[in-house]
Design a protein around this motif. Structure first.
Motif, short mmCIF file in Angstrom:
data_model
loop_
_atom_site.label_atom_id
_atom_site.label_comp_id
_atom_site.label_asym_id
_atom_site.label_seq_id
_atom_site.Cartn_x
_atom_site.Cartn_y
_atom_site.Cartn_z
N THR A 46 0.72 -1.11 0.00
CA THR A 46 0.00 -0.17 -0.44
C THR A 46 0.76 0.88 -0.05
OG1 THR A 46 -0.53 -0.24 2.53
CG2 THR A 46 -2.28 -1.05 0.92
N CYS A 47 2.25 0.83 -0.22
CA CYS A 47 2.66 2.44 0.19
C CYS A 47 3.62 2.54 -1.11
CB CYS A 47 4.44 2.69 1.66
SG CYS A 47 5.76 0.60 0.68
N ARG A 48 2.95 2.24 -1.78
CA ARG A 48 4.09 1.55 -3.69
C ARG A 48 5.48 1.67 -3.51
NH1 ARG A 48 1.29 2.81 -7.69
NH2 ARG A 48 -0.65 2.34 -8.11
N ARG A 49 6.14 1.54 -2.34
CA ARG A 49 7.48 1.08 -2.45
C ARG A 49 8.48 0.07 -2.38
NH1 ARG A 49 7.26 4.05 3.07
NH2 ARG A 49 7.25 6.43 2.35
N SER A 50 7.62 -0.59 -2.98
CA SER A 50 8.00 -2.35 -2.87
C SER A 50 8.72 -2.74 -4.29
CB SER A 50 6.80 -3.12 -3.19
OG SER A 50 6.97 -4.24 -3.42
N ARG A 51 10.14 -3.65 -4.08
CA ARG A 51 10.56 -3.65 -5.88
C ARG A 51 9.92 -4.55 -6.42
NH1 ARG A 51 15.37 -3.12 -2.46
NH2 ARG A 51 15.90 -0.98 -2.82
N LEU A 52 8.75 -5.10 -6.00
CA LEU A 52 7.89 -6.32 -6.36
C LEU A 52 6.69 -5.67 -6.15
CD1 LEU A 52 8.81 -9.01 -3.60
CD2 LEU A 52 9.91 -8.58 -5.86
N TYR A 53 6.12 -4.81 -6.30
CA TYR A 53 5.12 -3.97 -6.76
C TYR A 53 4.35 -4.79 -7.90
CZ TYR A 53 1.04 -1.19 -6.44
OH TYR A 53 -0.32 -0.63 -6.44
N PRO A 54 2.99 -4.82 -7.06
CA PRO A 54 1.98 -5.24 -5.81
C PRO A 54 1.51 -6.14 -4.96
CG PRO A 54 0.68 -6.58 -7.29
CD PRO A 54 2.11 -6.62 -8.49
N TRP A 55 3.26 -6.87 -4.91
CA TRP A 55 3.10 -7.57 -3.58
C TRP A 55 3.99 -6.32 -2.80
CZ3 TRP A 55 -0.05 -10.63 -5.14
CH2 TRP A 55 -0.24 -10.94 -6.02
N CYS A 56 4.85 -6.91 -0.96
CA CYS A 56 4.86 -6.05 -0.33
C CYS A 56 6.43 -6.75 -0.15
CB CYS A 56 4.47 -6.32 0.70
SG CYS A 56 5.30 -5.46 2.14
N ASP A 57 7.03 -6.02 -0.36
CA ASP A 57 8.72 -6.51 0.03
C ASP A 57 9.27 -5.95 1.49
OD1 ASP A 57 9.23 -4.13 -0.89
OD2 ASP A 57 10.40 -4.56 -2.44
N THR A 58 8.61 -5.88 2.43
CA THR A 58 8.62 -5.09 3.55
C THR A 58 9.43 -3.13 3.51
OG1 THR A 58 10.26 -5.67 3.91
CG2 THR A 58 8.90 -6.49 4.93
N SER A 59 9.36 -2.42 2.52
CA SER A 59 10.19 -1.76 2.17
C SER A 59 9.63 -0.50 2.85
CB SER A 59 9.88 -1.14 0.48
OG SER A 59 10.82 -2.12 -0.22
N HIS A 60 8.04 -1.23 3.52
CA HIS A 60 7.30 0.36 4.45
C HIS A 60 8.69 0.41 5.40
CE1 HIS A 60 5.83 -3.82 5.10
NE2 HIS A 60 5.56 -2.89 6.62
N ARG A 61 9.13 -0.45 5.89
CA ARG A 61 9.84 -0.96 7.19
C ARG A 61 11.18 0.10 6.97
NH1 ARG A 61 9.76 -7.22 8.64
NH2 ARG A 61 7.53 -7.76 8.78
#
Length: 77
Positions: A46-61
């Motif tokens: 949901t933060c759009r920082r993921s390198r695997l977007y639309p899947w989360c890669d925990t970049s929000h952390r």
């Protein structure tokens, strides 16, 4: 991919985190591109920082937080 008719999909919303959705899922992006996962649960970014977007890669952390301001230190001017 059709959802089972016996019960609705469960979506868990987390503050400052991804949407957790019971799988399998098909995700359709704004351009109509379909991405599929057959995992039992998926994390949708949901933060759009993921390198695997639309899947989360925990970049929000890894978001940097601002420190050293007067309000952070409890100081007043």
């Amino acid at each position: 991919m059709a959802a089972p008719a016996d019960r609705p999909r469960r979506v868990r919303v987390q503050r400052d985190g991804p949407l957790l959705i019971e799988g399998p899922v098909e995700v359709v992006d704004e351009h109509g591109e379909v991405t599929v996962s057959d995992r039992f649960e998926v994390a949708i970014c949901t933060c759009r920082r993921s390198r695997l977007y639309p899947w989360c890669d925990t970049s929000h952390r890894r978001r940097e937080r601002r420190t050293g301001t007067a309000s952070d230190e409890g100081g007043r001017t």
